[in-house]
Structure formats: C-alpha cells, structure tokens
Design an enzyme around this catalytic site. Structure first.
Site, PDB file in Angstrom:
ATOM      1  N   HIS A  88       0.846  -1.197   0.000  1.00  6.02           N
ATOM      2  CA  HIS A  88       0.000   0.000   0.000  1.00  6.02           C
ATOM      3  C   HIS A  88       0.873   1.236   0.000  1.00  6.02           C
ATOM      4  O   HIS A  88       2.056   1.199   0.375  1.00  6.02           O
ATOM      5  CB  HIS A  88      -0.949   0.010   1.207  1.00  6.02           C
ATOM      6  CG  HIS A  88      -0.279   0.317   2.518  1.00  6.02           C
ATOM      7  ND1 HIS A  88      -0.267   1.563   3.072  1.00  6.02           N
ATOM      8  CD2 HIS A  88       0.404  -0.486   3.373  1.00  6.02           C
ATOM      9  CE1 HIS A  88       0.396   1.535   4.234  1.00  6.02           C
ATOM     10  NE2 HIS A  88       0.810   0.298   4.432  1.00  6.02           N
ATOM     11  N   CYS A  89       0.297   2.341  -0.469  1.00  2.00           N
ATOM     12  CA  CYS A  89       0.988   3.625  -0.417  1.00  2.00           C
ATOM     13  C   CYS A  89       0.171   4.552   0.471  1.00  2.00           C
ATOM     14  O   CYS A  89      -0.570   4.083   1.328  1.00  2.00           O
ATOM     15  CB  CYS A  89       1.192   4.196  -1.814  1.00  2.00           C
ATOM     16  SG  CYS A  89      -0.329   4.458  -2.732  1.00  2.00           S
ATOM     17  N   ALA A  90       0.274   5.838   0.261  1.00  2.00           N
ATOM     18  CA  ALA A  90      -0.386   6.777   1.161  1.00  2.00           C
ATOM     19  C   ALA A  90      -1.893   6.807   0.989  1.00  2.00           C
ATOM     20  O   ALA A  90      -2.609   7.222   1.901  1.00  2.00           O
ATOM     21  CB  ALA A  90       0.181   8.177   0.948  1.00  2.00           C
ATOM     22  N   ARG A 110      -3.795   4.229  -1.287  1.00  3.34           N
ATOM     23  CA  ARG A 110      -4.460   3.092  -1.922  1.00  3.34           C
ATOM     24  C   ARG A 110      -3.797   1.760  -1.627  1.00  3.34           C
ATOM     25  O   ARG A 110      -2.603   1.697  -1.336  1.00  3.34           O
ATOM     26  CB  ARG A 110      -4.506   3.313  -3.438  1.00  3.34           C
ATOM     27  CG  ARG A 110      -3.153   3.226  -4.107  1.00  3.34           C
ATOM     28  CD  ARG A 110      -3.100   3.940  -5.429  1.00  3.34           C
ATOM     29  NE  ARG A 110      -2.725   5.318  -5.277  1.00  3.34           N
ATOM     30  CZ  ARG A 110      -2.217   6.060  -6.247  1.00  3.34           C
ATOM     31  NH1 ARG A 110      -2.056   5.568  -7.450  1.00  3.34           N
ATOM     32  NH2 ARG A 110      -1.890   7.309  -6.043  1.00  3.34           N
ATOM     33  N   TYR A 170       3.791   9.303   6.100  1.00  2.41           N
ATOM     34  CA  TYR A 170       4.043   7.976   5.533  1.00  2.41           C
ATOM     35  C   TYR A 170       5.487   7.553   5.772  1.00  2.41           C
ATOM     36  O   TYR A 170       6.402   8.370   5.822  1.00  2.41           O
ATOM     37  CB  TYR A 170       3.720   7.975   4.043  1.00  2.41           C
ATOM     38  CG  TYR A 170       3.450   6.599   3.508  1.00  2.41           C
ATOM     39  CD1 TYR A 170       4.314   6.020   2.594  1.00  2.41           C
ATOM     40  CD2 TYR A 170       2.348   5.870   3.950  1.00  2.41           C
ATOM     41  CE1 TYR A 170       4.077   4.749   2.108  1.00  2.41           C
ATOM     42  CE2 TYR A 170       2.111   4.611   3.466  1.00  2.41           C
ATOM     43  CZ  TYR A 170       2.977   4.045   2.557  1.00  2.41           C
ATOM     44  OH  TYR A 170       2.740   2.784   2.094  1.00  2.41           O
TER      45      TYR A 170
END
EC number: 2.7.1.211
Length: 649
Positions: free
Chosen positions: A24-26, A28, A547
């Site tokens: 995952h990213c920030a 999605r 993040y």
C-alpha cells in the site's frame, strides 16, 4: 471506519484466494491478483469506504484514503494470510507475472528518451523545411528562390546552419537523455557522445566512402586496428553506448568507497565505454546498418510493390532506430547510374512515411484538448509534411502509440501504390509533399496520388480511432487554462485559506499522470511542479499521516480541512530515498513550518515525476475549492480558498 469489516468486504469482492501480493501507499491498496476476471466490480463499487479502483502497471489499485489505507491493509493481510510486500517487491511480482509486449516496451523507452529533446528537433525541423523551400529547384519556377533572389543567399546559409546543428550533433542530445533514462549521469552521457562526433574522426556521413577508397585512418592499439569513424547523425550506436555507460557507472558506484567513487567512477565509466564504442559497438552497428540496406535492395528487386509496401510500413520504426541514416549510401549508388537503375526507390517511400506520420499528427492536433500538445502537434505536423518527422514521431505519435501505428499503415498502403507504378526519384530532396521535384517527370502524377493516399489514410484512421477511443486522450489537460480564474473575493465567504507547501508552477490536477489524482478520486485540489525540495505546512493543524517513505503527509487543519500532500508520482517505490521529515504522526504544526525535504534531482534521475499534489480529501464538506492565484507560486503564499458548504453569499 470498521477496518476489519472493510477488509472482509474487499476480499470477498476480489474473490477467494485471489491476492498474489499486496502493498500500500499513502492513499491506496496496491494488489497483484491471480485472476482479475474473478473481481466483482459491482461489489467493490458498493463499498462506501472504497473511493475508486483502477488497474495500472499490472497492479489492481483500490483507493481508500490517507490515514485509513494502512489499517485496512493490516486487516486484509491478517485476513488473507498474504505476505506483506514493499512496493518494489510488488512491482517485481507484477512484472514477472505478466508478459511484456517487447515492441510497446521499446516504444516506451524510446519515447522517454526522445520526448525531452523534441523542442530542439522541432526548431531544427522547421528551419530545415524553410531551407528546403528556399533551395529547391523547380518549386516556384526553373530556378530556386535563392537563385532568383541572390541577396537571400547568406540568410539561407544561416538558416541551414541553425537547422543542421540539432541533427549533426544529435548524438550529444541523445547521449544526455538516454543515459539519464538508463539511470546514469546524463552529463557523462553527453561527454561520451561528444567523443563520438569529434572533428578528428572521419565524419559519419563520409565513413562508407573512406572505407571504399581506402583512406580510413586507424588506431593501432595492442595489435588491434580500430577505425577512427565518427557517428554524426547516428542514433542506434549512441543508445547502446548510453546503456553501457549507465550500467558501468552503477557498477562502480556500488563497489567504490565514497572518495574513490567520486574521483574514479566517471573516468572508469568513460574510458571503458569509449574503448567498447570504437572497438565493438561502432563496427557492430555499422554491420547492422549495412545488412539492413542490403536487405532493402533485395526486398524491392525481388518482391516489387509488395516489398515496397512492407518497407513503407516499417520505414518510421527504422527512423526511430536511426538506421535510416545509412540509406544515403544506397541512394547515392542508385543515383550515380540513373540510366541503368532508373533512380532510387527509397526517397519516394520516405516521402510516403513522412506524410503518413504528419497526417496522423495533424489529426491529433484537431482531437486533443491539451493546449500544449495541440501547439506541439501543429508545428510537428507541418514539419513532418515538409520532410522532418522526428518532432511528430517522438513528441506526439509515439507518446499516444495509435497515431504512430496509423501513420505506419498509411505509409504501407501508399508505398504499395507507388510500387505498382514503379515511381522512382532521380535526385535527392525534401522527402515530403513537395518531394515531387525529385521524381521522374512522367511519374509525378502517381507520386502525388500516393501522397494524397498517405495523407487521407493517416489522417482518417487516426481521427476515427482517436474519436472512438477518446479515453486514450483522457489524461490530457482541459482546453481551459492550467488554473481556473478566481471569482471576486467579495462574492464568496472564505471558510479557510490554504497556503502553498512548495514553490513552483501551478498546474491543473487533471493533468497529473495518476488517475487517483487527475480524476479527483481523493478529492479536489491543485498540483505544483516544484522549483525546490522544501515542503512547508499549508495550514495550522495536526499531522494525521506521515508515511514511512516520507513522500506523503496528511494534515487535519484547526478549521476542519483534511489535506493530503503527496510528493511525486509512484515515489513510494523509492522507499524513502531522497526524502526526510521533521515530524511524526500526531504532531501539531503551524502554517509555514518546514515539514520535510525531498531531493528533486534524485527523483528525476530515478525517473520519477516530482509534481506535488495538494488534495482536500473532505472536498464534499465544501461548496467550492478554488485556487487564488495563477502561474507560479512561492511557498507559504495563498493557494486555495475553501468555502463552507453551509455558508451563503
């Protein structure tokens, strides 16, 4: 949000045991699925917490939102037993599980290399077209323009000088851009390309004659005779050399200590690449070019019109490689004995191909809503129709892919037509709509019909396909200005003012090359092309997201705004390299306070877009979110006005 419930609903919609890898990213979830056909898209769309889904780079991406995605991810991993993966791991799994289209992959690499140098090619191409018009015989009469008006001779000479420079020294431009694309130092790439076009070498355009006449000078190194051949106007050898140079540089960077690395890596990379260039790469590429030209002659002599159609179909891809630079050698020999050969078949085919690509670019000019792309397509199409296709191919058609293919088809059909009527050129000139001046007089009508066929087929197929598949142009910016104009301040109630987190050029969010942002799946906002790597707090508030890779921040302002600041496209894959932060989740910040830093040069060298997105993730809480400035902005200056949905004028 009930994270466990959302994770279960997502997993059910994806299909049982269908997740191969997850990261995952920030904003999605990034998933590699075993079988995308199992996904119940309607069920996914029905989940309130899912803001959207799309597929990119063989990853199925589910937009959840900053601050929540990491919790949903944790629950999904626990529920499915899927092994946690970094974005790099996920990328490797995605690539290994999917077959790449080699042709499209090659086109992508070449497009990345040539798009940055398009402005130089556009300038040179248009100037060369002007020079061709001024010097062509029988275009406006029995004499050329400069013969009719001798006082224009020196003006034409300067125009020719300026027009020839980008093409004569094309290896330097390509060396810089290609080395950067392959992950090396672009200045080393330019330096290596300069060595390939040094005046001490035999000019690349004269190499064949020097070899044939026995006048080619050689270096004698350890018993090896190495030809002192230059590479003016070449492309393919420079691409190979740039790849070798970039990989050698990476090799030494990993193995030399800091002080030695800085001192010796450039020298070692250049000297090794240099020897490989003149000993191996040059001769091999020359052999490839010779084989191609010999094959073309056989193709025409053996298969006639069919062979000429095949040659026309692939002429533009040959231009991409730069191997068309070897064609003058064949044409010169064919024109040397016109009484026997009748002329050259290459020039008419080149004219068909150039017009086909120009017609395709002309169609894009009418189709696109991107003002910058429209401007480029206008000048590039004129240049291509007058004989110089590099701006059209690399700046427009390759980027969109389908216009390039439509131009190829147009060239194939029109080349087959002129092949049936044995259209040949008896002189060299501009391979374009005005190329008839070089054609055997009684064949000029058939040549012009061929030009018309190429023009109509190239334009019509591109226009109809582009019209039907409008989504291929969906990433283009709207026809309006980058930033909408602001209504008078007294006509609205200002709920909150957000300041710019970075300095730079404002661009419309719709132009960002990530559908999560361009389609406003996360909310409304604006994007900034930064001019420095300093990131400041856009408002007073509390950091809800910092993040781990430091490429994105979530901020809840004291006035209730929820802001996502995202640095770059797919920069999560850098795993924090080039980023630093001053704060942690939960920290209070003041408007204009330094949040962190990012290394723009490192991002660009790694091939990442460094555009900064400023998104209001609770956009539905506001009646309007409006930029308050246009053009450029300095950090800490007013950027967005948020008008409360409950207020009235």
């Amino acid at each position: 949000m009930d994270y466990k419930k959302v994770a279960k609903e997502i997993n059910d919609a994806l299909g049982e045991n269908n997740i191969q890898a997850a990261a995952h990213c920030a904003t999605r979830l990034r998933l590699v699925l075993k079988d995308q056909a199992k996904v119940n898209q309607k069920a996914l769309d029905a989940i309130d917490e899912v803001k959207g889904t799309f597929e990119a780079n063989h990853q199925f991406q589910i937009i959840i939102g900053a601050g929540d995605v990491n919790n949903v991810y944790d629950e999904l991993i626990q529920l499915t037993g899927t092994k946690e993966a970094s974005t790099d791991d996920l990328k490797a799994v995605a690539q290994s599980g999917k077959k790449q289209n080699p042709f499209m992959s090659l086109i992508k690499v070449l497009s990345d290399i040539f798009v940055p140098i398009v402005p130089a090619l556009v300038a040179g191409g248009l100037l060369m077209a002007i020079n061709n018009v001024l010097t062509a015989q029988d275009l406006f009469g029995p004499q050329s323009v400069i013969e009719m008006y001798p006082n224009l001779k020196d003006v034409t000479s300067i125009i020719n000088l300026l027009a020839s420079a980008p093409f004569a020294f094309l290896p330097i431009l390509v060396g810089f851009s290609a080395t950067r694309r392959f992950g090396g130092n672009p200045y080393l790439g330019a330096a290596m390309a300069m060595a390939m076009v040094m005046p001490e070498l035999v000019n690349g355009y004269s190499v064949a004659n020097a070899v044939a006449e026995g006048t080619m000078p050689y270096w004698n190194i350890f018993g090896l005779n190495i030809a002192q051949a230059g590479y003016q106007g070449s492309v393919l050898p420079v691409l190979a050399v740039s790849w070798i140079l970039a990989n050698l540089e990476k090799f030494f960077h990993k193995r030399l200590l800091n002080a030695f690395d800085y001192t010796f890596t450039p020298m070692l990379a250049i000297i090794i690449t240099g020897f490989l260039t003149f000993v191996v790469v040059g001769p091999v590429m020359q052999a490839v070019g010779d084989s191609l030209t010999a094959g073309l002659s056989w193709l025409y002599q053996t298969t006639g019109a069919i062979g000429l159609g095949i040659f026309g179909l692939f002429y533009s891809p040959i231009v991409i490689t730069g191997l068309h630079q070897s064609f003058p050698a064949i044409e010169t020999s064919l024109l040397a004995d016109v009484a026997r050969t009748g002329g050259t078949f290459i020039f008419p085919v080149a004219s068909m191909a150039n017009v086909g690509q120009g017609a395709a670019t002309l169609a894009i000019m009418l189709l696109t809503k991107n003002t910058k792309q429209k401007s480029l397509a206008t000048s590039a199409s004129i240049s291509a129709l007058l004989g110089i296709t590099e701006p059209a191919i690399f700046g427009v058609n390759l980027k969109l892919k389908f216009p390039f293919i439509c131009g190829m088809i147009a060239a194939g059909i029109s080349s087959m037509f002129i092949g049936f009527f044995h259209v040949l050129a008896i002189a060299l000139g501009p391979a374009s709509v005005i190329g008839f001046i070089s054609i055997t007089p009684n064949q000029i009508p058939f040549f012009m019909i061929g030009i018309l066929i190429s023009l109509l087929v190239g334009f019509t197929t591109t226009y109809l396909y582009g019209k039907k598949h409008a989504y291929l142009l969906a990433s283009e910016e709207p026809e309006t200005a980058d930033v909408p104009s602001v209504a008078k301040e007294e006509e609205r109630v200002i709920e909150e003012v957000i300041v710019a987190p970075v300095s730079g050029k404002l661009i419309s969010l719709q132009t960002v090359e990530d559908p999560v942002f361009s389609k406003e799946m996360m909310g409304k906002g604006i994007a900034i092309r930064p001019t420095e790597g300093l990131l400041f707090a856009p408002a007073d508030g509390e950091l809800t997201v910092v993040y781990e890779s430091k490429h994105a921040y979530g901020l809840k302002t004291d006035a209730g705004g929820e802001i996502l600041i995202h640095i770059g496209i797919d920069t999560v894959e850098l795993n924090g390299q080039g980023f630093s932060t001053e704060f942690q989740v939960g920290d209070k910040v003041k408007k204009g306070q330094l949040l962190g830093r990012f290394d723009q040069q490192k991002l660009k060298q790694a091939g990442y877009d460094d555009t900064v997105m400023v998104i209001i993730t609770n956009s539905l809480s506001y009646e309007s979110i409006t930029p308050v400035t246009e053009g450029t902005v300095d950090s800490k200056e007013r950027l967005l006005m948020l008008r409360s949905k409950t207020e009235s004028n």
